[in-house]
Every structure is written in structure tokens, then in C-alpha cells.
Motif scaffolding. Structure first.
Motif, PDB file in Angstrom:
ATOM      1  N   VAL A  35       0.835  -1.201   0.000  1.00  0.00           N
ATOM      2  CA  VAL A  35       0.000   0.000   0.000  1.00  0.00           C
ATOM      3  C   VAL A  35       0.870   1.251   0.000  1.00  0.00           C
ATOM      4  CG1 VAL A  35      -1.742   1.307   1.277  1.00  0.00           C
ATOM      5  CG2 VAL A  35      -1.881  -1.203   1.175  1.00  0.00           C
ATOM      6  N   ALA A  36       1.966   1.219   0.756  1.00  0.00           N
ATOM      7  CA  ALA A  36       2.871   2.365   0.857  1.00  0.00           C
ATOM      8  C   ALA A  36       4.297   1.867   1.008  1.00  0.00           C
ATOM      9  CB  ALA A  36       2.483   3.246   2.043  1.00  0.00           C
ATOM     10  N   ALA A  37       5.238   2.584   0.403  1.00  0.00           N
ATOM     11  CA  ALA A  37       6.653   2.227   0.478  1.00  0.00           C
ATOM     12  C   ALA A  37       7.457   3.421   0.962  1.00  0.00           C
ATOM     13  CB  ALA A  37       7.175   1.767  -0.884  1.00  0.00           C
ATOM     14  N   GLY A  38       8.243   3.221   2.003  1.00  0.00           N
ATOM     15  CA  GLY A  38       9.083   4.289   2.518  1.00  0.00           C
ATOM     16  C   GLY A  38      10.262   4.561   1.595  1.00  0.00           C
ATOM     17  N   THR A  62      14.778  -3.149  -8.606  1.00  0.00           N
ATOM     18  CA  THR A  62      13.685  -2.365  -8.029  1.00  0.00           C
ATOM     19  C   THR A  62      14.143  -1.811  -6.697  1.00  0.00           C
ATOM     20  OG1 THR A  62      11.939  -3.666  -9.092  1.00  0.00           O
ATOM     21  CG2 THR A  62      11.332  -2.455  -7.113  1.00  0.00           C
ATOM     22  N   PRO A  63      14.221  -0.484  -6.552  1.00  0.00           N
ATOM     23  CA  PRO A  63      14.679   0.076  -5.286  1.00  0.00           C
ATOM     24  C   PRO A  63      13.612  -0.026  -4.202  1.00  0.00           C
ATOM     25  CG  PRO A  63      14.096   1.838  -6.794  1.00  0.00           C
ATOM     26  CD  PRO A  63      13.951   0.550  -7.563  1.00  0.00           C
ATOM     27  N   GLY A  64      14.011   0.331  -2.986  1.00  0.00           N
ATOM     28  CA  GLY A  64      13.078   0.382  -1.864  1.00  0.00           C
ATOM     29  C   GLY A  64      13.356  -0.683  -0.824  1.00  0.00           C
ATOM     30  N   LEU A  65      13.383  -0.263   0.446  1.00  0.00           N
ATOM     31  CA  LEU A  65      13.615  -1.175   1.557  1.00  0.00           C
ATOM     32  C   LEU A  65      12.386  -1.330   2.440  1.00  0.00           C
ATOM     33  CD1 LEU A  65      17.103   0.192   2.696  1.00  0.00           C
ATOM     34  CD2 LEU A  65      16.681  -1.895   1.388  1.00  0.00           C
ATOM     35  N   ASP A  66      11.638  -0.251   2.610  1.00  0.00           N
ATOM     36  CA  ASP A  66      10.522  -0.241   3.557  1.00  0.00           C
ATOM     37  C   ASP A  66       9.184  -0.357   2.844  1.00  0.00           C
ATOM     38  OD1 ASP A  66      12.407   0.254   5.493  1.00  0.00           O
ATOM     39  OD2 ASP A  66      12.029   2.408   5.587  1.00  0.00           O
ATOM     40  N   ALA A  67       8.240  -1.020   3.496  1.00  0.00           N
ATOM     41  CA  ALA A  67       6.895  -1.091   2.929  1.00  0.00           C
ATOM     42  C   ALA A  67       5.884  -1.445   4.004  1.00  0.00           C
ATOM     43  CB  ALA A  67       6.825  -2.112   1.791  1.00  0.00           C
ATOM     44  N   ALA A  68       4.643  -1.132   3.689  1.00  0.00           N
ATOM     45  CA  ALA A  68       3.511  -1.550   4.506  1.00  0.00           C
ATOM     46  C   ALA A  68       2.411  -1.998   3.560  1.00  0.00           C
ATOM     47  CB  ALA A  68       3.023  -0.412   5.390  1.00  0.00           C
ATOM     48  N   GLY A  69       1.711  -3.059   3.933  1.00  0.00           N
ATOM     49  CA  GLY A  69       0.667  -3.566   3.056  1.00  0.00           C
ATOM     50  C   GLY A  69      -0.121  -4.691   3.688  1.00  0.00           C
ATOM     51  N   ILE A  70      -0.726  -5.502   2.829  1.00  0.00           N
ATOM     52  CA  ILE A  70      -1.655  -6.550   3.269  1.00  0.00           C
ATOM     53  C   ILE A  70      -1.161  -7.908   2.792  1.00  0.00           C
ATOM     54  CG2 ILE A  70      -4.024  -7.403   3.070  1.00  0.00           C
ATOM     55  CD1 ILE A  70      -4.839  -4.455   2.523  1.00  0.00           C
ATOM     56  N   VAL A  71      -1.141  -8.879   3.695  1.00  0.00           N
ATOM     57  CA  VAL A  71      -0.719 -10.236   3.355  1.00  0.00           C
ATOM     58  C   VAL A  71      -1.771 -10.894   2.471  1.00  0.00           C
ATOM     59  CG1 VAL A  71      -0.156 -12.529   4.252  1.00  0.00           C
ATOM     60  CG2 VAL A  71       0.596 -10.482   5.502  1.00  0.00           C
ATOM     61  N   ILE A  72      -1.336 -11.365   1.280  1.00  0.00           N
ATOM     62  CA  ILE A  72      -2.292 -12.038   0.383  1.00  0.00           C
ATOM     63  C   ILE A  72      -1.929 -13.506   0.153  1.00  0.00           C
ATOM     64  CG2 ILE A  72      -2.937  -9.892  -0.766  1.00  0.00           C
ATOM     65  CD1 ILE A  72      -1.227 -10.851  -3.156  1.00  0.00           C
ATOM     66  N   ALA A  73      -0.759 -13.928   0.607  1.00  0.00           N
ATOM     67  CA  ALA A  73      -0.378 -15.342   0.519  1.00  0.00           C
ATOM     68  C   ALA A  73       0.722 -15.608   1.537  1.00  0.00           C
ATOM     69  CB  ALA A  73       0.099 -15.707  -0.887  1.00  0.00           C
ATOM     70  N   LEU A  74       0.761 -16.869   2.024  1.00  0.00           N
ATOM     71  CA  LEU A  74       1.760 -17.285   2.990  1.00  0.00           C
ATOM     72  C   LEU A  74       2.442 -18.551   2.512  1.00  0.00           C
ATOM     73  CD1 LEU A  74      -1.142 -16.578   4.688  1.00  0.00           C
ATOM     74  CD2 LEU A  74       0.500 -16.510   6.550  1.00  0.00           C
ATOM     75  N   GLY A  75       3.762 -18.603   2.661  1.00  0.00           N
ATOM     76  CA  GLY A  75       4.488 -19.819   2.363  1.00  0.00           C
ATOM     77  C   GLY A  75       4.323 -20.830   3.485  1.00  0.00           C
ATOM     78  N   GLY A  76       4.676 -22.084   3.204  1.00  0.00           N
ATOM     79  CA  GLY A  76       4.632 -23.101   4.240  1.00  0.00           C
ATOM     80  C   GLY A  76       5.541 -22.732   5.400  1.00  0.00           C
ATOM     81  N   GLU A  77       5.197 -23.180   6.572  1.00  0.00           N
ATOM     82  CA  GLU A  77       5.987 -22.995   7.796  1.00  0.00           C
ATOM     83  C   GLU A  77       5.856 -21.613   8.402  1.00  0.00           C
ATOM     84  OE1 GLU A  77      10.013 -23.978   6.873  1.00  0.00           O
ATOM     85  OE2 GLU A  77       9.497 -25.910   5.949  1.00  0.00           O
TER      86      GLU A  77
END
Length: 309
Positions: A35-38, A62-77
């Protein structure tokens, strides 16, 4: 998905908005709709090639280190996160930067965003917040009564450092420009000196810790502010070899690694980075121009366009 990329080092105009595949979510990872990238100074230093040789990139990047957003998928474990969770993170420099609509990040580098914190504020915090924690908590081990001098206290890193040091009971002397003195006072600093008026190298003495976010002459003048055995921690320019010994002090260079547990603590402590402006993703080049010219007015955050998989 859309992402900002550059294929060669150069000025802001080397960045372009491209259509690229959505990254795969591996074991232990989160796939986050950003949603937003620092935006951080390191972003344009990497893009310009100023750090080539010390941090070589695999282009296109692709530059950028910081971000905020919504989880749409999760890996195993993955544990501790669920679909639709609001998260933020500071990601290692790797295959996918955060100026993108979707980013994969190791779950251990992410933290849940409290309900009262916006995506913009959450995206502004991770890199400067974790750098402040690394310096003051991990390296300096500040405690009640520690005397701490913080340079660049009106900046993202310096501002978090002031708040964090005060929460740990330290006595904080902060340096800021004339038009930022009142803002830094509001962060809780015990003393705020004006770079443009005060000579801190003559006025400040007996510091246990100096956090140098500027380097150059500021770092050199900082040595005399330390008490014997005091610690100077630098974030931009490593102290010259042997300089600490000549000053009867200690020195360290702050290298920050992403840790979700630290980020979670920063969020729980309600530490904040003031955001000066937000820009749409397509204006990433303009954000870099403003940052490099010193015209941003403070922390900047990119806003990603709404999009559904």
C-alpha cells in the motif's frame, strides 16, 4: 504487477515504471500487496551508482527497503501471520525492492501493524527505526541516566532515536536546524541546540554516546563531546581508523539487519516518523530528485495504486 526499476546506474530518470511478474512466495515468506513504500537516502545512493563496489546490484533492480501492506499469501511454515493481516517491514536488498505493487518478504522480517497506525506511518518507520534500535539498544546499551548526543534529530533516524533514548531514561541533547528546533523539543529531547547558531563542539561535554547521522566535520567535532571511554556510533561515514583511540573513546559503525521482532517492539512503543509528503508510485523519480536536492522537507512515502489480483 507494476514496479519501478532501473537498468543502469544514473540520475532519477533511469527509473521506469514496468510491468513485471508477481514474485513467488517461498517457504517462510509472505506475499504482501504493498500500500505504501518508505523512501530512504540509500535508495538514491544505490540508484546513482554511488555505492557500486560496496553494494553491487543485479540489474534491472527495483529500489526500496521499507513497505507496509496486506498479506495475500503465505508460504509453508509461516507462523504468527494470517491472510489479510496488515504488516510492515524493512527487507534485505535482494531480488525484489519495495517500489512495487507486490513484494515477497521473509516472515521473520515483518511485523503486524497496530490498528491505530496507518499504512503511511508504518511504511516510514522500519529502516530508520531499526537503525536507531541497533545503535542505541544493541550497541550502546543505553540505560537510565545515559547522556546521549543525537545529530540530525529532525530526520527520520534522529527523530526515532530521540524518542527511543527518552523511553530508556537517557538524557538527550539533540541537534537540529533553526526551523526544526520546536519539532525536536516536542519529541522529548532535554536540550535542543541549533546547528545554525550553536557550536556544539564547544558547548557539549560529558556525553556517554554520540549518534552521528551526518559524518564529515560534524563527526570530527563530536569526539570532544564524549567523556573518556564514551562511544561514537556513525550511520553514514565509518569513523577513521585510530580516531577513537586518539580521543580516548570507542567507535562503531551501525549496520542494520531487518528483524521483525525489533520492528514489532518499535510499533508497540508507539514510535513515529513524521512524514513530510506522499507521492504516487509513478512519481518515484521526482521523489528522488527532491531527496537528492534536500527539498523533500522530511520523510517521503510512495503510494501504490489500488489493485486486486
Amino acid at each position: 504487477m507494476k514496479a519501478i526499476r532501473f537498468f543502469t546506474y544514473g540520475g532519477p530518470d533511469v527509473m521506469q515504471l514496468d510491468e513485471v511478474p508477481i514474485p513467488d512466495c517461498g517457504p517462510g515468506d509472505l506475499l504482501v500487496r504493498v500500500v505504501a513504500a518508505g523512501i530512504n537516502p540509500l535508495d538514491w545512493k544505490l540508484r546513482s551508482g554511488a555505492m557500486a563496489g560496496t553494494r553491487d546490484l543485479s540489474l534491472p533492480f527495483t529500489p526500496g527497503l521499507d513497505a507496509a501492506g496486506i498479506v495475500i499469501a503465505l508460504g509453508g511454515e509461516v507462523q504468527g501471520f494470517a491472510l489479510e493481516d496488515r504488516v510492515c517491514f524493512y527487507a534485505d536488498l535482494g531480488q525484489h525492492g519495495t517500489y512495487a505493487e507486490y513484494v515477497v518478504v521473509p516472515a521473520q522480517q515483518a511485523a503486524l501493524i497496530p490498528p491505530e497506525v496507518s499504512f503511511v506511518d508504518a511504511a516510514a518507520l522500519p529502516t530508520p527505526g531499526q537503525a536507531a534500535w541497533t545503535a542505541l539498544v544493541d550497541m550502546a546499551q543505553i540505560k537510565p541516566g545515559s547522556r546521549v548526543l543525537i545529530h540530525g534529530a529532525a530526520g527520520a533516524l534522529g527523530g526515532v532515536a530521540v524518542q527511543l533514548a527518552k523511553q530508556h531514561g537517557a538524557y538527550v541533547v539533540a541537534m537540529a536546524s533553526t526551523n526544526s528546533v520546536a519539532r525536536v523539543q516536542a519529541l522529548g529531547a532535554d536540550e535542543v541546540l541549533d546547528y545554525q547558531v550553536d557550536s556544539f563542539g564547544q558547548q557539549v561535554r560529558g556525553m556517554d554516546v554520540v549518534l552521528d547521522t551526518i559524518g564529515g566535520p560534524v563527526q570530527e567535532a563530536s569526539w570532544r563531546t564524549l567523556q573518556t571511554g564514551g562511544l561514537l556510533l556513525a550511520t553514514t561515514m565509518p569513523p577513521q581508523h585510530g580516531r577513537a583511540e586518539r580521543a580516548g573513546a570507542q567507535a562503531g559503525f551501525v549496520m542494520t539487519r531487518p528483524r521483525g521482532s525489533v520492528l514489532a517492539s518499535l510499533l508497540q512503543r508507539q514510535l513515529r516518523v513524521e512524514v513530510a509528503r506522499t507521492l504516487p508510485m509513478a512519481e518515484a523519480a521526482e521523489a528522488h530528485r527532491l531527496g537528492e536536492r534536500g527539498q523533500a522537507g522530511g520523510k517521503m512515502v510512495l503510494l501504490m495504486p489500488p489493485r486486486v489480483l
